[in-house]
Design an enzyme around this catalytic site. Sequence first.
Site, mmCIF file in Angstrom:
data_model
loop_
_atom_site.group_PDB
_atom_site.id
_atom_site.type_symbol
_atom_site.label_atom_id
_atom_site.label_comp_id
_atom_site.label_asym_id
_atom_site.label_seq_id
_atom_site.Cartn_x
_atom_site.Cartn_y
_atom_site.Cartn_z
ATOM 1 N N HIS A 1 -38.154 28.305 -2.885
ATOM 2 C CA HIS A 1 -38.825 28.831 -1.705
ATOM 3 C C HIS A 1 -39.551 27.721 -0.963
ATOM 4 C CE1 HIS A 1 -42.725 30.497 -0.120
ATOM 5 N NE2 HIS A 1 -41.895 31.361 0.431
ATOM 6 N N ASN B 1 -38.614 39.948 4.079
ATOM 7 C CA ASN B 1 -39.989 39.991 3.555
ATOM 8 C C ASN B 1 -40.525 41.420 3.468
ATOM 9 O OD1 ASN B 1 -40.456 36.886 5.028
ATOM 10 N ND2 ASN B 1 -40.971 37.198 2.902
ATOM 11 N N GLU C 1 -32.791 38.832 0.084
ATOM 12 C CA GLU C 1 -34.100 38.406 -0.437
ATOM 13 C C GLU C 1 -35.180 39.421 -0.044
ATOM 14 O OE1 GLU C 1 -34.497 34.140 0.202
ATOM 15 O OE2 GLU C 1 -36.661 34.383 0.379
ATOM 16 N N LYS D 1 -34.431 34.380 8.394
ATOM 17 C CA LYS D 1 -35.683 35.114 8.187
ATOM 18 C C LYS D 1 -35.612 36.375 9.039
ATOM 19 C CE LYS D 1 -38.714 34.336 6.228
ATOM 20 N NZ LYS D 1 -39.087 34.805 4.885
ATOM 21 N N ASP E 1 -33.592 37.525 4.662
ATOM 22 C CA ASP E 1 -34.895 37.733 4.005
ATOM 23 C C ASP E 1 -35.856 38.456 4.937
ATOM 24 O OD1 ASP E 1 -37.297 37.615 2.685
ATOM 25 O OD2 ASP E 1 -37.521 35.437 2.820
ATOM 26 N N ASP F 1 -41.382 28.024 -6.609
ATOM 27 C CA ASP F 1 -42.127 27.249 -5.618
ATOM 28 C C ASP F 1 -43.265 26.585 -6.379
ATOM 29 O OD1 ASP F 1 -44.012 26.373 -3.756
ATOM 30 O OD2 ASP F 1 -43.451 27.902 -2.292
ATOM 31 N N ASN G 1 -42.641 27.162 2.345
ATOM 32 C CA ASN G 1 -43.459 27.455 3.539
ATOM 33 C C ASN G 1 -43.459 26.198 4.385
ATOM 34 O OD1 ASN G 1 -45.687 29.356 1.574
ATOM 35 N ND2 ASN G 1 -44.575 30.133 3.339
ATOM 36 N N ASN H 1 -39.309 35.963 -3.574
ATOM 37 C CA ASN H 1 -40.518 35.144 -3.705
ATOM 38 C C ASN H 1 -41.736 36.030 -3.428
ATOM 39 O OD1 ASN H 1 -39.284 34.355 -0.780
ATOM 40 N ND2 ASN H 1 -41.501 34.607 -0.634
ATOM 41 N N LYS I 1 -29.974 30.591 5.750
ATOM 42 C CA LYS I 1 -30.833 31.758 5.488
ATOM 43 C C LYS I 1 -31.442 32.198 6.806
ATOM 44 C CE LYS I 1 -35.419 32.602 3.416
ATOM 45 N NZ LYS I 1 -36.249 32.364 2.228
HETATM 46 O O1 GKR Z 1 -42.964 30.698 7.142
HETATM 47 O O2 GKR Z 1 -42.788 32.624 8.152
HETATM 48 C C1 GKR Z 1 -42.626 31.891 7.194
HETATM 49 C C2 GKR Z 1 -41.918 32.439 5.987
HETATM 50 O O3 GKR Z 1 -41.692 33.797 6.131
HETATM 51 C C3 GKR Z 1 -42.689 32.158 4.731
HETATM 52 O O4 GKR Z 1 -44.023 32.402 4.950
HETATM 53 C C4 GKR Z 1 -42.215 32.927 3.550
HETATM 54 O O5 GKR Z 1 -43.128 32.827 2.505
HETATM 55 O O6 GKR Z 1 -40.276 31.589 3.767
HETATM 56 C C5 GKR Z 1 -40.939 32.432 2.994
HETATM 57 C C6 GKR Z 1 -40.049 33.433 2.355
HETATM 58 O O7 GKR Z 1 -38.985 33.042 1.949
HETATM 59 O O8 GKR Z 1 -40.432 34.597 2.190
HETATM 60 MG MG MG Z 2 -38.513 34.913 0.954
#
Ligand code: GKR
Ligand code: MG
Length: 422
Positions: A319, A222, A245, A192, A220, A292, A321, A268, A190
């Site tokens: 999910h 976000n 995601e 980010k 993902d 989660d 953190n 999530n 995955k």
């Molecule tokens: O730790 O930066 C991070 C992640 O972006 C996390 O805060 C997210 O909540 O991993 C998470 C996600 O899947 O969105």
């Molecule tokens: Mg996510």
Amino acid sequence: MTGLQITEAVVTPIAFPDPPLLNSSGVHEPWALRTIVELRTGDGLAGLGETYGDLPHLELVRRAAAELVGLDVFDLNGLTSRIATVVRGADAPDAHGLTGGSSPAKTLARVVSPFEVACLDLQGRASGRPVCDLLGGKVRDAVPYGAYLFYKWERHPGAEPDEWGAALDPDGVVEQAKRMIDEYGFGSIKLKGGVFPPADEVEAIRALRHAFPDHPLRLDPNTAWTVETSVLVAEETGGLLEYLEDPTPGNPGMAQVAARAPMPLATNMCVVSFADLPEAVSLGSVGVVLSDHHYWGGLRASQRLAAVCETFGIGLSMHSNSHLGISLAAMTHLAAATPTLAYACDTHTPWQSGVDVVQPGVLRFEAGAVPVPDGPGLGVELDRDALARMHEDYLQCGIRQRDDTGYMRRLTPGYRPTLPRW
Ligand code: GKR
Ligand code: MG
């Protein structure tokens, strides 16, 4: 075994080093916070739980702990009602905002979770059975996790470079993936996203596909993209991603993307409590929910989520953190005992630089999967020296609430993570 009562509830905030991982809200600060919960019983047993370390949450966890003396560890309904009386009406939002909106119900779920896990740990220790047995029995001996890649800087400003180095372009991302997969054996990946313009992140996905032809891939951002951008990215990554995601905010926007995307959308962020499910189901906004246990209300509530998802034909993933070994053990027991959890789970473990509050040896990755601990309860033991050190780090580090945006703004004045951004 009746009358196994809690005699003491100990709450310890801790901190551990965290690399400068980038996301759509900003960048991780040099320390990640967690709270460790220990429930002790009169006969010398102790059960463990782990949760967020942000101050408003920590204060609620402390208030909840004070209510638990005398509770039977098998009385999980009583646990929830005792905690409900002390957090009633409280709404403590996630500071980083990457796990969706907040509500009093979600706050209650977040506070109950570490205590429910600690009670299940105690139930397992008392009965000599692993937690997965208390959740219906394991359907898999090891739980697959995925390589969770982040764009990142080489170092925190003013610090030495960390062990991972920079990842700011497709080559850096591929390099990070190779290293993580060599070390842990992960079978899926995955990335980010939400950090660079979408075209750059699509390039990184193409580079990952080239380097890892058979690994399922996820992206993902976000909620960094508008509906139109999300549809364009979804079309461009058709055939490359097993799921996309949280491309865009909210169930209505996700539903518009889902209607045109060639792959399932996962979340999530727009389904983060039971109250979000009716809208998601009626709009068809998500194909996969990332559970989660830390905010769904514990391991049993997460299994209830699994049942709802199964009923409505929604897939289930998990999910993560920044977390430590108590959480990893709980996630592993839960995933082992949840038949419909068909995707490799997220984990931040590779980013914790080997630091942990549990004694080494039990939790390990074999070919990307964590064998389910077979000792009683969670199967992990607290490392008291590490706990004391990490509590000292908490006291010294000065951080009391995760603030990816504030940290980025201190380094880049004027930084404003408006979402969606592209
Ligand atoms: O730790 O930066 C991070 C992640 O972006 C996390 O805060 C997210 O909540 O991993 C998470 C996600 O899947 O969105
Ligand atoms: Mg996510």
